[in-house]
Enzyme design. Structure first.
Site, short mmCIF file in Angstrom:
data_model
loop_
_atom_site.label_atom_id
_atom_site.label_comp_id
_atom_site.label_asym_id
_atom_site.label_seq_id
_atom_site.Cartn_x
_atom_site.Cartn_y
_atom_site.Cartn_z
N ASP A 1 10.61 3.16 6.29
CA ASP A 1 10.21 1.80 6.67
C ASP A 1 11.25 1.30 7.66
O ASP A 1 12.45 1.52 7.47
CB ASP A 1 10.15 0.87 5.45
CG ASP A 1 9.32 -0.38 5.71
OD1 ASP A 1 8.27 -0.54 5.07
OD2 ASP A 1 9.73 -1.20 6.57
N VAL B 1 0.82 -1.20 0.00
CA VAL B 1 0.00 0.00 0.00
C VAL B 1 0.87 1.27 0.00
O VAL B 1 0.68 2.17 -0.82
CB VAL B 1 -0.95 -0.02 1.23
CG1 VAL B 1 -1.54 1.35 1.51
CG2 VAL B 1 -2.06 -1.03 1.00
N THR C 1 -5.91 -0.59 7.62
CA THR C 1 -7.29 -1.01 7.88
C THR C 1 -7.45 -1.33 9.36
O THR C 1 -6.68 -2.13 9.91
CB THR C 1 -7.62 -2.26 7.04
OG1 THR C 1 -7.31 -1.97 5.69
CG2 THR C 1 -9.09 -2.62 7.17
N THR D 1 -1.82 -4.42 9.55
CA THR D 1 -2.77 -4.66 10.65
C THR D 1 -3.23 -6.12 10.57
O THR D 1 -4.35 -6.41 10.15
CB THR D 1 -3.98 -3.70 10.57
OG1 THR D 1 -4.40 -3.57 9.21
CG2 THR D 1 -3.66 -2.34 11.11
N ARG E 1 1.49 -14.12 2.05
CA ARG E 1 1.10 -14.00 3.46
C ARG E 1 -0.33 -14.48 3.65
O ARG E 1 -1.23 -14.09 2.92
CB ARG E 1 1.23 -12.55 3.92
CG ARG E 1 2.69 -12.13 4.07
CD ARG E 1 2.79 -10.66 4.35
NE ARG E 1 2.20 -9.86 3.30
CZ ARG E 1 1.97 -8.54 3.40
NH1 ARG E 1 2.28 -7.91 4.50
NH2 ARG E 1 1.45 -7.88 2.40
N CYS F 1 -6.33 -8.96 3.92
CA CYS F 1 -7.44 -8.01 3.87
C CYS F 1 -8.77 -8.73 4.09
O CYS F 1 -9.30 -8.71 5.19
CB CYS F 1 -7.45 -7.27 2.54
SG CYS F 1 -6.09 -6.12 2.38
N1 LIG Z 1 -2.22 -5.04 0.46
C1 LIG Z 1 -3.48 -4.77 0.23
O1 LIG Z 1 -4.11 -5.30 -0.67
C2 LIG Z 1 -4.22 -3.74 1.03
C3 LIG Z 1 -5.30 -3.10 0.47
C4 LIG Z 1 -5.98 -2.16 1.22
C5 LIG Z 1 -5.58 -1.92 2.53
N2 LIG Z 1 -4.53 -2.58 3.07
C6 LIG Z 1 -4.11 -2.26 4.41
O2 LIG Z 1 -2.98 -1.42 4.35
C7 LIG Z 1 -2.11 -1.67 5.44
C8 LIG Z 1 -0.71 -2.02 4.92
O3 LIG Z 1 -0.79 -3.21 4.17
P1 LIG Z 1 0.38 -3.68 3.20
O4 LIG Z 1 -0.17 -4.81 2.41
O5 LIG Z 1 0.98 -2.53 2.49
O6 LIG Z 1 1.43 -4.24 4.26
P2 LIG Z 1 2.98 -4.60 3.99
O7 LIG Z 1 3.34 -5.59 5.02
O8 LIG Z 1 3.19 -4.91 2.55
O9 LIG Z 1 3.75 -3.24 4.25
C9 LIG Z 1 3.80 -2.63 5.50
C10 LIG Z 1 5.18 -2.10 5.72
O10 LIG Z 1 5.19 -1.44 7.00
C11 LIG Z 1 6.46 -1.65 7.58
N3 LIG Z 1 6.35 -1.41 9.02
C12 LIG Z 1 5.82 -2.19 9.98
N4 LIG Z 1 5.88 -1.57 11.17
C13 LIG Z 1 6.49 -0.38 10.96
C14 LIG Z 1 6.85 0.70 11.79
N5 LIG Z 1 6.58 0.68 13.09
N6 LIG Z 1 7.45 1.76 11.23
C15 LIG Z 1 7.74 1.78 9.91
N7 LIG Z 1 7.41 0.80 9.07
C16 LIG Z 1 6.79 -0.27 9.59
C17 LIG Z 1 6.83 -3.06 7.21
O11 LIG Z 1 8.22 -3.26 7.27
C18 LIG Z 1 6.27 -3.16 5.79
O12 LIG Z 1 7.26 -2.86 4.81
C19 LIG Z 1 -2.76 -2.79 6.23
O13 LIG Z 1 -3.53 -2.24 7.25
C20 LIG Z 1 -3.67 -3.45 5.24
O14 LIG Z 1 -4.76 -4.07 5.84
C21 LIG Z 1 -3.82 -3.47 2.33
#
Ligand SMILES: NC(=O)c1ccc[n+]([C@@H]2O[C@H](COP(=O)([O-])OP(=O)(O)OC[C@H]3O[C@@H](n4cnc5c(N)ncnc54)[C@H](O)[C@@H]3O)[C@@H](O)[C@H]2O)c1
Length: 437
Positions: A41, A23, A126, A91, A337, A266
């Site tokens: 990150d 995201v 989310t 999340t 995942r 998700c």
């Molecule tokens: N992937 C999807 O399809 C999607 C779609 C809509 C919403 N979301 C929501 O968006 C959010 C992120 O999802 P994602 O798929 O991008 O996750 P992801 O795991 O791909 O990326 C999250 C990143 O955050 C980093 N991170 C974790 N803790 C951290 C911190 N304290 N400080 C800095 N960086 C930190 C991780 O290293 C990782 O690179 C989630 O809540 C998810 O539910 C995801």
């Protein structure tokens, strides 16, 4: 305060993205085409990879990563240079399916330590309604010593991108935005409009925006669960579910959902967030949890059906060679995942079958780390007599013709076409036992 948008577009202020995953990265890259962006990150390896022009998520691609002006960092202290912050950390849920808010909490702590007066913080992760204001704000205040509403403001803007989907992208979907008051809402809407070319929808409150996101995915989960239940019923009646859905789909208001595995972070996770909050306020959600139960059981069901079909095909259960095609949680996306294909693998192993797994799209290194599975990147189909096509990658649809031509699928074969990606009439010959959800 209302001038932050102007400062950003005039490059007198900087935006930060906290959490550069599926995201965060596309948002950071989109904003960096227009304004100054810091991408933070805590995963140093990931930052190193981005700096080297490699995108492990495949969401924006290596070429764009190489060219982007995002200032990548793994040092939280650099957040001090920014005044508009977007938090996009994971999340997930814990083993017991309750929300694991540790990443949101730790990101808020780190940001709080470096938050400057006049900033706006927008959460994109989310969550269930209430997390931004009741959990994140107190942490930001505690760590920064600043007062929310006076010294900084918050908002929430859920993410709707769909990894692997090349049509519904950041610039083609409407973005919900919300703010703690009129002023912050206006500012947040203006800032997001820089990248959300399809426009923004101003939700009336942060909780409304949080709730909207969590129900979008819960609705999908429940609808897919209904399809999975139908599939189990129709299978017992020897009726092909896909054919039923195609027939019913000719009605104008029949919703087009299909049975399948629901994994990822998700659709299979968000309903638990909502259910958790519902339980906290004294309501036990029946429909949401029934959907979760059915969808979570589908991997086991598919594996058990595979065993039945192997027996039906008169194959020796101790000697069958099984290949699972696809390991990711969804098609055309490297993300493994919370993939439910792993449930099929585990269940087959319980029967003493050690399947090979082939997936040309999956992030094999990550799969090894998460599940200790070795994914083949070359397909040696001659040696198998049972195929479980678990994910509808385009590669499989395209490769299929070649497989038939090469006669790989001759002799008696069990074909478990989970997503129904192949034309079942091709497998009507006696040498196949074909099954789909
Ligand atoms: N992937 C999807 O399809 C999607 C779609 C809509 C919403 N979301 C929501 O968006 C959010 C992120 O999802 P994602 O798929 O991008 O996750 P992801 O795991 O791909 O990326 C999250 C990143 O955050 C980093 N991170 C974790 N803790 C951290 C911190 N304290 N400080 C800095 N960086 C930190 C991780 O290293 C990782 O690179 C989630 O809540 C998810 O539910 C995801």
């Amino acid at each position: 305060m209302s001038k932050l948008y102007n400062k950003l577009v005039n490059k007198q202020a900087t935006l930060s993205l906290i959490g550069l995953g599926y995201v965060g990265m596309p948002i950071a890259v989109a904003f960096a085409n227009e304004i100054n962006v810091i991408g933070y990150d805590k995963n140093s390896e990931k930052i190193e990879s981005y700096r080297n022009g490699v995108d492990p998520t495949n969401e924006v691609g290596d070429e764009i990563i190489k060219k982007t002006k995002v200032d990548f960092t793994d040092k939280a202290v650099n957040l001090e240079k920014a005044m508009f912050h977007i938090v996009a950390v994971p999340t997930p849920v814990k083993e017991d399916h309750t929300p694991d808010l540790r990443p949101v909490i730790s990101a808020s702590e780190e940001l709080g330590k470096h938050l400057v007066k006049g900033s706006i913080v927008v959460y994109e992760s989310t969550v269930y309604p209430g997390v931004t204001e009741e959990i994140c704000v107190p942490i930001l205040e505690r760590e920064s010593g600043l007062k929310c509403g006076e010294d900084f403001k918050v908002g929430y803007s859920p993410e709707r991108i769909n990894p692997g989907d090349k049509v519904h992208r950041l610039d083609t979907i409407v973005k919900i935005v919300s703010g703690m008051d009129e002023e912050s809402l206006e500012e947040i809407a203006n800032v997001y409009q820089i990248v959300a070319k399809a426009g923004v929808y101003k939700a009336e409150s942060i909780k409304v925006a949080e709730a909207a996101k969590v129900i979008e995915n819960s609705q999908r989960d429940i609808n897919i669960a209904f399809m999975n239940e139908l599939s189990i019923i129709f299978d017992k009646m020897n009726i092909d579910t896909k054919s039923v859905l195609e027939a019913a789909g000719t009605k104008w208001n029949f919703l087009k959902f299909y049975p399948g595995l629901v994994g990822g972070h998700c659709i299979g996770v968000d309903p638990y967030y909502l259910a958790y909050k519902a339980e906290q306020i004294g309501y036990h959600p029946e429909v949401i949890m029934a959907g979760r139960r059915i969808n979570d059981s589908m991997g086991k069901y598919i594996a058990e059906t595979t065993i039945k079909k192997i027996i039906k095909a008169d194959l020796d259960i101790k000697k069958v060679k099984v290949c699972i095609l696809g390991f990711t949680f969804k098609e055309n996306c490297p993300d493994t995942r919370n993939t439910k294909v792993y449930d099929i693998v585990k269940e087959l192993q319980e029967y003493g079958i050690m399947p090979d797994i082939y997936d040309p799209v999956a992030d094999c290194k990550e799969a090894k780390r998460l599940y200790d599975v070795n994914i083949l990147n070359k397909f040696k189909s001659e040696k198998y007599n049972v195929y479980v096509i678990a994910v509808g990658h385009d590669n499989f649809k395209n490769e299929y013709g070649n497989l038939l031509e090469k006669d790989y699928l001759k002799n008696k074969k069990v074909i478990i076409d989970v997503k129904g990606i192949f034309d079942n009439s091709i497998f009507s010959k006696e040498e196949y036992v074909y099954w789909r959800l």
